[in-house]
Design a protein around this motif. Structure first.
Motif, short mmCIF file in Angstrom:
data_model
loop_
_atom_site.label_atom_id
_atom_site.label_comp_id
_atom_site.label_asym_id
_atom_site.label_seq_id
_atom_site.Cartn_x
_atom_site.Cartn_y
_atom_site.Cartn_z
N GLY A 11 0.99 -1.48 -0.07
CA GLY A 11 0.20 0.29 -0.01
C GLY A 11 1.01 1.36 0.05
N THR A 12 2.23 1.28 0.87
CA THR A 12 2.96 2.23 0.95
C THR A 12 3.83 2.59 -0.45
OG1 THR A 12 3.15 1.75 2.74
CG2 THR A 12 5.08 3.29 1.82
N LYS A 13 3.96 1.97 -1.22
CA LYS A 13 4.66 1.57 -2.60
C LYS A 13 3.69 2.16 -3.61
CE LYS A 13 8.33 -1.76 -1.55
NZ LYS A 13 8.34 -2.84 -2.50
N ALA A 14 2.14 1.09 -3.53
CA ALA A 14 0.84 1.84 -4.14
C ALA A 14 0.89 3.34 -4.22
CB ALA A 14 0.00 1.19 -4.51
N GLY A 15 0.88 3.50 -2.67
CA GLY A 15 0.65 5.37 -2.80
C GLY A 15 1.50 6.20 -3.05
N LYS A 16 3.12 5.92 -3.25
CA LYS A 16 4.17 6.33 -3.49
C LYS A 16 3.75 6.76 -5.20
CE LYS A 16 7.57 5.90 0.42
NZ LYS A 16 8.66 5.28 0.82
N PHE A 17 4.33 5.22 -5.28
CA PHE A 17 4.31 5.36 -7.34
C PHE A 17 3.00 6.67 -7.80
CE2 PHE A 17 2.66 3.53 -11.22
CZ PHE A 17 3.23 3.78 -12.16
N ALA A 18 1.35 7.09 -7.07
CA ALA A 18 0.25 7.12 -7.49
C ALA A 18 0.17 8.46 -7.61
CB ALA A 18 -0.48 7.20 -6.87
N LEU A 19 1.60 9.00 -6.22
CA LEU A 19 2.14 10.28 -5.63
C LEU A 19 2.76 10.94 -7.27
CD1 LEU A 19 1.17 12.76 -4.28
CD2 LEU A 19 3.20 11.68 -2.82
N LYS A 20 3.91 9.73 -7.21
CA LYS A 20 4.57 10.52 -7.96
C LYS A 20 4.57 10.64 -9.42
CE LYS A 20 8.77 8.40 -10.15
NZ LYS A 20 9.80 6.99 -10.50
N LYS A 21 3.73 9.76 -10.27
CA LYS A 21 2.83 9.78 -11.27
C LYS A 21 1.82 11.20 -11.76
CE LYS A 21 4.91 6.36 -13.38
NZ LYS A 21 5.43 6.62 -14.25
N ALA A 22 1.15 11.46 -9.73
CA ALA A 22 0.29 12.88 -10.40
C ALA A 22 1.34 14.23 -10.05
CB ALA A 22 -0.26 12.76 -8.58
N LYS A 23 2.52 14.35 -9.48
CA LYS A 23 3.28 14.90 -9.60
C LYS A 23 3.69 15.22 -10.92
CE LYS A 23 7.23 16.93 -8.16
NZ LYS A 23 8.59 16.48 -6.87
N GLU A 24 3.64 13.92 -11.73
CA GLU A 24 4.73 14.50 -13.32
C GLU A 24 3.36 14.25 -14.22
OE1 GLU A 24 5.96 9.85 -14.14
OE2 GLU A 24 7.40 10.27 -12.81
N ALA A 25 2.55 14.61 -14.18
CA ALA A 25 0.86 15.08 -15.13
C ALA A 25 0.93 16.47 -14.45
CB ALA A 25 -0.05 13.72 -14.40
#
Length: 77
Positions: A11-25
């Motif tokens: 869950g932590t890894k998925a949350g970090k990944f989603a946050l990274k992708k949102a920042k890139e977007a």
């Protein structure tokens, strides 16, 4: 591994990944907005047709700010 361990690990890894992708977007939209301000109306319309989704949002918003609207798939002024 129980469910709690799974959520804690992945869950932590998925949350970090989603946050990274949102920042890139967000960065891609900001760059597209800056480009759109320097484009002519014709260039915006041409680029809108072929742009990726995030860039389309920025180009479409800039066209709307300039008084254009989308009707039946064509930009009208």
């Amino acid at each position: 591994m129980n469910f709690g361990d799974f959520v804690e690990k992945w869950g932590t890894k998925a949350g970090k990944f989603a946050l990274k992708k949102a920042k890139e977007a967000g960065e891609r939209i900001q760059v597209a907005q800056e480009k759109a301000q320097d484009m002519s109306d014709e260039d915006l319309i041409r680029n809108f047709k072929w742009a990726a989704n995030l860039e389309r949002v920025a180009y479409g918003q800039e066209l709307k700010n300039r008084g254009w609207y989308l009707k039946n798939g064509k930009w009208m002024q």
